[in-house]
Scaffold this active site. Structure first.
Site, PDB file in Angstrom:
ATOM      1  CB  SER A 146      -0.920  -0.085   1.227  1.00  0.00           C
ATOM      2  OG  SER A 146      -1.935   0.853   1.187  1.00  0.00           O
TER       3      SER A 146
ATOM      4  CG  ASP B  53      -5.935  -3.408  -3.712  1.00  0.00           C
ATOM      5  OD1 ASP B  53      -6.676  -2.499  -3.309  1.00  0.00           O
ATOM      6  OD2 ASP B  53      -4.771  -3.585  -3.302  1.00  0.00           O
TER       7      ASP B  53
ATOM      8  CG  HIS C 194      -5.568  -2.392   0.111  1.00  0.00           C
ATOM      9  ND1 HIS C 194      -4.646  -2.257  -0.913  1.00  0.00           N
ATOM     10  CD2 HIS C 194      -5.127  -1.581   1.116  1.00  0.00           C
ATOM     11  CE1 HIS C 194      -3.700  -1.391  -0.535  1.00  0.00           C
ATOM     12  NE2 HIS C 194      -3.971  -0.976   0.689  1.00  0.00           N
TER      13      HIS C 194
END
Lengths: 493, 493
Positions: free
Chosen positions: A296, A352, A407
């Site tokens: 991320s 995602d 995610h």
């Protein structure tokens, strides 16, 4: 289906338990007790079609991903594989991306799979060790000191040793991305633990053919913060036309003399330690590599760090393994990374949304997603080689829309573990504990009986003291963040 | 302010640490570190005035309840009082309600305060031991067997021993009030652990002047279920005009031959055990009392149980201590209880809505409360003597509107602990651990740094097994609910 010999023309074929693509499930698969008893089928898709269409997520199940009603979920008495075992010393450069992972990704070579998971677990440790408790005076720090981190998280057999913690300023332009204690007398008003530098020990270095320095960057678990806060404002960095997203650069480079942990920036802390280790091991005549990882936001920081490291450490092979990372910079940034020979493996779950950013926004007023097909998407450019995963491939996961779940880094690691190729089903021999997926989300099918978001402390960290009162215990002195403790002497590594 | 001698004309004055009404806080009160440092004031009221007016909650702070900006919250190094110590053997009948607690409630006699808290902790144990986990195959049972319950909950010094568990049918007309596992192969499809019978041991019996049999009934923690489900349908019970609420009676009396735990009803199980113990100790020539306790729904069941017990066990003094209990029956029910000499102490927090039911409903469509001033309120009648508490009296509690918090049993016990009289402030000497209040709600002021709803298992009960996998452990065989284990031999008590 046996593995075609010669498919990995430059890596040896492994004849271990690796069975290749999963066969169609057959009657020999152990039936879970519950299903056996009641004959219930596997639950199908729940994603709202409208949202699916807007996002072009193509969530129709792949023909080979149509799961049979029964599957083997009874792994709890089977040993989770420990750290990678094969000696990859002679071929580490290919695993590290020297050939851009050509022909290693589809089908995915088992050596590479294990290495990806190893680096993913380094990134996962930045979440598992993080103190998210806004009522803790240490909120935003690591709960353990650097000597104990891997041990406390059950990673003591990974063959690496943490050498330095990295802190980033929390007073940046993306306030919701960083954690702050609600308290006034906290350990630091200004900083967040943002990751660490680690280095392979002698045994692991022997197995992997070089001294591997790892930088693991912490990200943010909640994509909703991304969807609301991402600004997409480009800022020049270094020479030429290279530009990167302002918010990422701000976290990476902010510092202030008035702070305790960020008199130097995250960038400076990481680079200083990496250079120290490179010098140390080069002087010993060892071959050294640098592998930077993050999930991320952590993936974005990893790329910035790789850009800086490759430019300032010529001759050191630099690789990046990111999970669910967003776009970071413009085309010139991508070209510069290529020139610098930075090898980036970008692991992406197709459901995602974060890897689609900047370029997709959540409109709070309208309560819907908006794809911005205009300038942002065309300006921001992904770098490196993509390993594309698909939540739909796993029979262990719910297939409804789950912004957090798709995610989550643990979901990524589960999907890597089960991935053989884009056209084959989930690996029957995947052995990573599926329960880990639900640590911080609720992606697992109900039949597995694993609670959602189960990673939690007993009584939220309160303990009953000797007076019979429930209190938040003081940390062990050695686990209280301290700039001096986090900087071990050169000789210690 | 010293305690006026003779205020408790029929009970001795206690000259222990009991300081009576709290003096106004003075400079000698230890200042909490945080306040000391930053000089921040205490946060005031946050209740929306409109809601306050609708409910006539009168949440204006009492003149004596206006808290000074500084207060003593630094109790964590002071010992929590253990079980009651004074020998009350000669005056137990008064404490048990023989004089309808006349002159014992305002100001509250310290002996009575400690007994109320003791019985409240019996009721609290029915929550703390309950398996709420819908993914557990034992959902709806007690997590511990009856021999270990008090020990597991840290109540081993309370001087009582559990002798029998009580189960109630969960297929009643109030489905949301009872817990059901999501699993199909669960311990029981039909039953919930609903409470227990306990009896004082020899030492405690000596201290309190008789062999005390306790029945503790489990309630429901969430008042929203009440507000939505309460039906207010009266049903005749016993002789004459006595009528009680249909749902309560249904939980108390339902049974089915096809079940394992409810071949007999909760009523029959409780009464059988109580009669067994009465016979046992009467045959030994001991004086015996029955004290029935419960919170919320458990308070309603306690009254039904008392009604039945008093009618079928003449000569046994029966008392009821309820916390936040609703109205249960009509005026004839109240009269009958009086005739039967059932002594009921009804502890009520004035902000709590449950004691106003039946008679107040939550209108889901309009998202507001509706006071039904018509038939329900006039038909349903509270019984016994009220001890009225006020959340506003405690400087440790937030004073905004908190439906769950003001109903929580731990909030009640905290308020009892701090109560001296209706016109005095919170007792300075209250020593019950305030952190307990936030076990299952978020009522404590932020300065205390106690997390909300902190009573939780590590990793939601998952443990890492010897294979390195996260699994829900099997219960110890002795903690698996079993009708036979729950029925000890007569000789064991």
């Amino acid at each position: 289906m046996a593995m075609a010999p010669g498919i990995y023309h430059h890596l040896p074929i492994v004849s271990s338990n690796e069975k290749g693509p999963a066969p169609r499930f057959t009657d020999t698969v152990i039936k879970p007790r519950l299903l056996e008893k009641h004959g219930q089928g596997f639950q199908g898709l729940h994603l709202p079609q409208s949202l699916s269409n807007i996002l072009h997520l193509n969530l129709k199940p792949h023909p080979l991903h149509v799961h049979p009603p029964l599957f083997n979920i009874n792994h709890s008495d089977q040993r989770t594989p420990t750290s990678p075992k094969e000696v990859i010393a002679t071929k580490w450069r290919e695993v590290h991306g020297s050939t851009n992972w050509d022909c290693l990704l589809d089908p995915l070579h088992p050596w590479l799979r294990r290495e990806i998971i190893k680096y993913g677990e380094f990134a996962q440790a930045t979440y598992d060790g993080f103190d998210f408790d806004a009522l803790s005076e240490y909120c935003g720090s690591c709960r353990y000191n650097s000597n104990n981190l891997f041990k406390e998280l059950g990673l003591e057999k990974n063959g690496y040793k943490v050498s330095k913690y990295i802190y980033a300023m929390s007073h940046v332009d993306l306030p919701r991305w960083l954690e702050r204690s609600h308290l006034l007398d906290k350990w630091s008003k200004d900083s967040n633990w943002m990751g660490y530098v680690a280095v392979s020990d002698d045994d692991e270095s022997k197995r992997i053919g070089r001294r591997d320095i790892v930088v693991a960057w912490r990200g943010t678990m909640s994509p909703s913060e991304w969807l609301e806060d991402i600004q997409g404002k480009l800022e020049p960095v270094g020479d030429g036309d290279v530009k990167v997203e302002h918010g990422f650069l701000s976290i990476y480079t902010s510092k202030s003399d008035s702070t305790r942990y960020n008199k130097s920036s995250a960038s400076e802390q990481a680079m200083k330690e990496v250079k120290r280790l490179v010098t140390l091991y080069r002087e010993r005549g060892e071959e050294v590599s640098l592998t930077i990882t993050g999930h991320s936001l952590g993936g974005a920081l990893a790329l910035l760090n790789a850009y800086e490291a490759a430019a300032s450490l010529p001759g050191i092979p630099v690789s990046v393994v990111t999970f669910g990372a967003p776009r970071v910079g413009n085309a010139a940034f991508k070209e510069k990374l290529q020139q610098l020979q930075v090898k980036t493996l970008r692991v992406v779950n197709k459901q995602d949304l974060v890897p689609r950013m900047p370029g997709i926004m959540f409109n709070e007023g309208l309560q819907k997603f908006e794809v911005i097909t205009g300038p942002l998407q065309s300006v921001y450019t992904h770098v490196g080689v993509e390993l594309k995963l698909d939540s739909q491939a796993s029979p262990y996961l719910k297939h409804g829309f789950n912004l957090v779940g798709v995610h989550s880094l643990e979901t990524y690691l589960h999907l890597v573990d089960g991935f053989f190729s884009a056209t084959s089903s989930f690996r029957v021999d995947a052995r990573r504990d599926v329960a880990l997926v639900n640590k911080a989300c609720g992606m697992l099918v109900g039949e597995l009986r694993i609670p959602e978001c189960w990673y939690q402390l007993s009584n939220k960290g309160l303990v009953c003291n000797s007076y019979g009162r429930w209190v938040k215990p003081q940390r062990d002195p050695e686990d209280i963040p301290s700039p001096s403790i986090d900087a071990p002497m050169l000789s210690s590594c």
